[in-house]
Design an enzyme around this catalytic site. Structure first.
Site, PDB file in Angstrom:
ATOM      1  N   GLU A   7      19.569 -38.469  66.132  1.00  0.00           N
ATOM      2  CA  GLU A   7      18.359 -38.091  65.404  1.00  0.00           C
ATOM      3  C   GLU A   7      17.127 -38.181  66.312  1.00  0.00           C
ATOM      4  O   GLU A   7      17.159 -38.872  67.339  1.00  0.00           O
ATOM      5  CB  GLU A   7      18.180 -39.033  64.205  1.00  0.00           C
ATOM      6  N   ASN A  44      16.342 -30.676  62.335  1.00  0.00           N
ATOM      7  CA  ASN A  44      15.329 -31.511  63.002  1.00  0.00           C
ATOM      8  C   ASN A  44      15.614 -31.651  64.501  1.00  0.00           C
ATOM      9  O   ASN A  44      15.015 -32.481  65.176  1.00  0.00           O
ATOM     10  CB  ASN A  44      15.260 -32.897  62.353  1.00  0.00           C
ATOM     11  N   HIS A  79      18.605 -32.422  65.811  1.00  0.00           N
ATOM     12  CA  HIS A  79      19.655 -33.378  66.194  1.00  0.00           C
ATOM     13  C   HIS A  79      20.894 -32.663  66.731  1.00  0.00           C
ATOM     14  O   HIS A  79      21.181 -31.523  66.386  1.00  0.00           O
ATOM     15  CB  HIS A  79      19.991 -34.377  65.077  1.00  0.00           C
TER      16      HIS A  79
HETATM   17  C1  GLP Z   1      25.467 -32.233  60.848  1.00  0.00           C
HETATM   18  C2  GLP Z   1      26.349 -32.583  62.023  1.00  0.00           C
HETATM   19  C3  GLP Z   1      25.922 -31.862  63.263  1.00  0.00           C
HETATM   20  C4  GLP Z   1      25.669 -30.403  62.952  1.00  0.00           C
HETATM   21  C5  GLP Z   1      24.498 -30.299  62.021  1.00  0.00           C
HETATM   22  C6  GLP Z   1      24.118 -28.872  61.666  1.00  0.00           C
HETATM   23  O1  GLP Z   1      24.481 -33.163  60.581  1.00  0.00           O
HETATM   24  N1  GLP Z   1      26.405 -33.972  62.301  1.00  0.00           N
HETATM   25  O2  GLP Z   1      26.915 -32.022  64.258  1.00  0.00           O
HETATM   26  O3  GLP Z   1      25.400 -29.692  64.111  1.00  0.00           O
HETATM   27  O4  GLP Z   1      24.818 -30.991  60.850  1.00  0.00           O
HETATM   28  O5  GLP Z   1      24.840 -28.466  60.558  1.00  0.00           O
HETATM   29  P1  GLP Z   1      24.896 -27.024  59.979  1.00  0.00           P
HETATM   30  O6  GLP Z   1      25.720 -26.255  60.913  1.00  0.00           O
HETATM   31  O7  GLP Z   1      25.559 -27.192  58.639  1.00  0.00           O
HETATM   32  O8  GLP Z   1      23.491 -26.541  59.886  1.00  0.00           O
END
Ligand code: GLP
Length: 245
Positions: free
Chosen positions: A147, A140, A142
């Site tokens: 968020e 999304n 973030h």
């Molecule tokens: C989590 C972490 C983020 C990370 C995001 C993406 O929510 N808080 O810091 O960048 O997920 O995660 P992924 O790499 O598993 O897609």
């Protein structure tokens, strides 16, 4: 944004990870006592593997490096294998010669949330700020756990996770109910103060958000879009994540 969206033929997850690890390694070589801002999630796992391999090959020395992580789930600590401190130890800290007294993740279990956020900001300031901040990208938009919102939160703070994030992260937990509903995260201001920022992104599932974040308007509805304004931002992505740009 200085730029350098990275693209090569067959630029896959492993190539992305090697490239990101090379950039982090360069930082550690150039400034052995640097402050690294670190990230969790699935995406940087390969980057950490590459760094561990470089250390094992005698190419890197982490003995003077200090680290600050982006975020942590409220209610989890190192005894939980879903906590971000556990993730960092098992993916990196336990495998290199870093002094773990100088590795930092927000504390997920504290009496006073505001005091913990303040402590974390002061800790980063006492280190002289972050030299290189590694980021992943939430589906999304973030970054850390900042968020989508109607404003950019500036400092480390406590957040209520959105349903989209809970859905995205439930794959790491036994069941959805186990995903914490709150987290501590560095703020957008904390992240933007880093001297350099490196983002890793992979997979078709992130293609749409990559396009919105880096080729759309800067808006708190897509928190990562603020990175367009950072003077030294590097995006390292695989070709799937870049397929819509
Ligand atoms: C989590 C972490 C983020 C990370 C995001 C993406 O929510 N808080 O810091 O960048 O997920 O995660 P992924 O790499 O598993 O897609």
């Amino acid at each position: 944004m200085k730029g350098s969206a990275f693209y090569e033929n067959h630029f896959d997850y492993d190539a992305m990870s090697r490239q990101a690890a090379n950039i982090i390694a360069a930082q550690v070589i150039l400034k052995p006592n640097c402050v690294l801002g670190l990230a969790t999630g699935g995406t940087p796992v390969g980057t950490y593997k590459e760094l561990v391999a470089k250390y094992a090959a005698g190419e890197l020395d982490f003995s003077q490096v200090k680290t600050v992580n982006l975020d942590e789930y409220v209610g989890l600590d190192e005894t939980s294998d879903q906590s971000y401190i556990y993730f960092m130890r098992s993916n990196l800290f336990d495998h290199v010669n870093i002094d773990q007294n100088f590795t930092n993740v927000p504390r997920g279990i504290v009496d006073d949330a505001d005091a913990e956020c303040q402590r974390y900001e002061e800790l980063i300031a006492s280190y002289g700020g972050i030299d290189l901040q590694l980021l992943g990208l939430g589906p999304n938009g973030h970054i850390g756990f900042n968020e989508p919102d109607d404003h950019f939160p500036v400092q480390t703070h406590k957040v209520t996770l959105t349903d989209a994030t809970i859905q995205a992260n439930k794959r790491f937990f036994e069941k959805e109910e186990d995903v914490p509903r709150y987290a501590y995260t560095m703020g957008i201001g904390t992240i933007m103060k880093a001297k350099k920022i490196l983002m890793v992104v992979n997979g078709k599932g992130k293609a749409e958000i990559v396009k919105r974040a880096f080729f759309g308007p800067v808006t708190p509805e897509v928190p990562a879009s603020i990175l367009q304004l950072h003077p030294d931002f590097t995006l390292v992505a695989d070709e799937d994540a870049l397929s819509l740009i």
